[in-house]
Design a protein around this motif. Structure first.
Motif, PDB file in Angstrom:
ATOM      1  N   GLU A 136       0.834  -1.205   0.000  1.00  0.00           N
ATOM      2  CA  GLU A 136       0.000   0.000   0.000  1.00  0.00           C
ATOM      3  C   GLU A 136       0.875   1.264   0.000  1.00  0.00           C
ATOM      4  N   GLY A 137       2.002   1.181   0.689  1.00  0.00           N
ATOM      5  CA  GLY A 137       2.926   2.325   0.707  1.00  0.00           C
ATOM      6  C   GLY A 137       3.455   2.633  -0.684  1.00  0.00           C
ATOM      7  N   ILE A 138       3.767   1.586  -1.430  1.00  0.00           N
ATOM      8  CA  ILE A 138       4.240   1.775  -2.811  1.00  0.00           C
ATOM      9  C   ILE A 138       3.162   2.483  -3.627  1.00  0.00           C
ATOM     10  N   ILE A 139       1.935   1.996  -3.506  1.00  0.00           N
ATOM     11  CA  ILE A 139       0.840   2.575  -4.302  1.00  0.00           C
ATOM     12  C   ILE A 139       0.601   4.034  -3.896  1.00  0.00           C
ATOM     13  N   SER A 140       0.706   4.321  -2.605  1.00  0.00           N
ATOM     14  CA  SER A 140       0.559   5.707  -2.150  1.00  0.00           C
ATOM     15  C   SER A 140       1.613   6.612  -2.774  1.00  0.00           C
ATOM     16  N   GLY A 141       2.851   6.145  -2.779  1.00  0.00           N
ATOM     17  CA  GLY A 141       3.928   6.937  -3.377  1.00  0.00           C
ATOM     18  C   GLY A 141       3.707   7.154  -4.865  1.00  0.00           C
ATOM     19  N   MET A 142       3.252   6.109  -5.537  1.00  0.00           N
ATOM     20  CA  MET A 142       2.970   6.232  -6.970  1.00  0.00           C
ATOM     21  C   MET A 142       1.862   7.255  -7.204  1.00  0.00           C
TER      22      MET A 142
ATOM     23  N   PHE B 281      -5.744  -1.299  -3.189  1.00  0.00           N
ATOM     24  CA  PHE B 281      -5.042  -0.322  -4.027  1.00  0.00           C
ATOM     25  C   PHE B 281      -6.031   0.702  -4.595  1.00  0.00           C
ATOM     26  N   SER B 282      -7.208   0.218  -4.995  1.00  0.00           N
ATOM     27  CA  SER B 282      -8.203   1.107  -5.602  1.00  0.00           C
ATOM     28  C   SER B 282      -8.620   2.206  -4.626  1.00  0.00           C
ATOM     29  N   LYS B 283      -8.699   1.828  -3.338  1.00  0.00           N
ATOM     30  CA  LYS B 283      -9.078   2.837  -2.326  1.00  0.00           C
ATOM     31  C   LYS B 283      -8.014   3.927  -2.231  1.00  0.00           C
ATOM     32  N   ILE B 284      -6.753   3.544  -2.391  1.00  0.00           N
ATOM     33  CA  ILE B 284      -5.674   4.545  -2.333  1.00  0.00           C
ATOM     34  C   ILE B 284      -5.689   5.408  -3.592  1.00  0.00           C
TER      35      ILE B 284
END
Lengths: 322, 322
Positions: free
Chosen positions: A98-104, B15-18
């Motif tokens: 999730e951290g990776i996706i947040s950064g992206m 991921f979709s939520k982020i």
């Protein structure tokens, strides 16, 4: 022959012969949409060569998107979407992912776009591939192939900062705490020059442009090959942060850091000399000029060939000095 | 919690939520170009899960492009370009790498497009990520979300062929030589339904569409979630090649192969029942209908829940029956 013997440039040359596509040769492929151009790029990053364990998952995500946006920037295009494929080891913590996706996501949003699609997969090595899309007016797109003899060679921001960051963070070279803080910031969260690229695209006398992800030396090499020209770079003109200068052991290392190191997120571009003063809205430094042939460094009158070709992914690890 | 505990669907939901992007949810993201839509997809394939050693480098390249073109097909779009990132082990023979690129190029060209850009990298595990782009008129794009109760569920071609190919080639199940030849052909060189997708896009009464790369079961699940409907599938209507029927040990295995196996390159779509006879230029089979709720298989009057969700990349290997 093995691919690690032939190297990235050799391999790309062979691939290009098979593909026979007119689209190859710039940081992005350029598709004609009728009214304007769509530019598209793809970049593969992975744990061993691109994501040192000092990086947070957020940093990893940010970096993955930043490299693709830098390619879009180099064409003078405005980003319009990013898709990403994320291969994760099965034992990755969900929070890490999730951290990776947040950064992206935050990197994309910082540049006015977003992650519009993706693919997840299980992979032994953390691997992230991003594709960024952008749009640019047909008369504004910047290519590698239009540099002219007599043009001035310019760069945004500073060079050598990623090299300095690497030496501090990965090689753990001792530097003052404030220097470490600043170099870490730029190393972990690079800022692609999207705004600058768009602004520079408006100037017809900016004749060519490239991003510097493979380092100054290789970027000059790519420009020289695409435009069939040479470059003369003035060592004293290279814009270096004080932290980078303080860190270097000697002038030789400093110039290596500035020229032969990858991971730069600046734009390198050429400008007609009579018009250069008209660029009023982008900060840049003139570091040399376009000449008939050769890649030459002038260091206080002493001339040498720029032999490093920057980072060769198929030969060496990212950010290695070579 | 680890990513292999939560599974692909769970992870994508997180991921979709982020990402909070309106673009997610179909085989491709859809970007508004003004006059029409651009669709874009990204797919990661790699040695361990996607490229058995029986595949030639040409097959590997072909497959990598075919999976992305299948996504474009499922939107009813015409392919307009493919970019690819290829991560190669350093000791890969250059000829092997060239074979991959040839397969990629020929697959793209077979569908009227080409490889317009790429990235090469050294990677411990052969890893290929492709992004395919396509364009489709705004009133013709097909989504997963528009299936209506009463619509008929249809599929192009046959189902179960990749499962049969897997059993013959990977599990080495003994079958007649001619059967092996045919199943190998479809297994190694799948043909995405690009033409069929474009043709189906012209029919406004084709209400939803998806490709079947994760298998019939998961594709139905995805349609049901996106459209908030259920499906009733008639087992006897499933189009199966004679070779697939001959190979199956029993009816249970045959239905598992048809429903719970990934790697299919067919299109699954729903059609308003009163208009279905108007589809004159695409070969397809009606395999069921859209109902209020539930995913149900009717096998000669005996009803059961379709529980397999198809291939979950983060849990199992590709082409595993589960």
């Amino acid at each position: 022959m093995k691919v690690n013997e032939i190297g990235e440039i050799g391999l790309i040359n062979r691939f290009s012969k098979i593909l026979r596509s007119e689209y190859l040769g710039d940081d992005c492929a350029v598709l004609d949409l009728g009214e304007d151009y769509l530019v598209v790029t793809i970049d593969m990053l992975h744990r061993i060569t691109d994501f040192p364990y000092e990086m947070t998952p957020y940093d990893i995500g940010w970096m993955s998107v930043a490299v693709s946006l830098s390619d879009v920037a180099s064409m003078g295009a405005k980003p319009t979407g990013v898709v990403a494929a994320v291969g994760l080891p099965g034992d990755t913590e969900v929070e890490f992912a999730e951290g990776i996706i947040s950064g992206m996501s935050e990197c994309a949003r910082s540049y006015g776009t977003e992650i519009i699609g993706g693919d997840t997969d299980q992979h032994a090595e953390l691997t992230i591939v991003t594709t960024a899309l952008g749009r640019v007016d047909k008369d504004k797109v910047k290519l590698r192939s239009k540099a002219k003899v007599g043009d001035l060679l310019c760069v945004t921001g500073y060079v050598g900062t990623p090299a300095a960051g690497y030496k501090v963070i990965i090689e753990e070279r001792a530097v003052p705490e404030d220097d470490k803080k600043l170099l870490s910031k730029y190393f972990f969260k690079p800022m692609p020059r999207v705004e600058e690229g768009i602004k520079l695209s408006k100037y017809p006398f900016v004749t060519s442009m490239i991003d510097m992800s493979d380092g100054l030396g290789k970027s000059i090499y790519e420009l020289s090959t695409a435009s069939d020209v040479g470059f003369l770079v003035d060592a004293d003109s290279l814009p270096l942060r004080p932290e980078t200068i303080r860190l270097a052991k000697d002038r030789k290392e400093l110039l290596e850091m500035a020229i032969c190191f990858g991971g730069e997120f600046e734009l390198l571009f050429t400008v007609s000399p009579d018009k250069i003063d008209d660029i009023s809205d982008v900060a840049f430094t003139i570091i040399g000029k376009v000449v008939e042939e050769g890649l030459t460094l002038d260091d206080k009158g002493k001339r040498s060939e720029i032999v490093c070709k920057g980072y060769e992914h198929l030969r060496k690890k990212r950010n290695d000095v070579h």
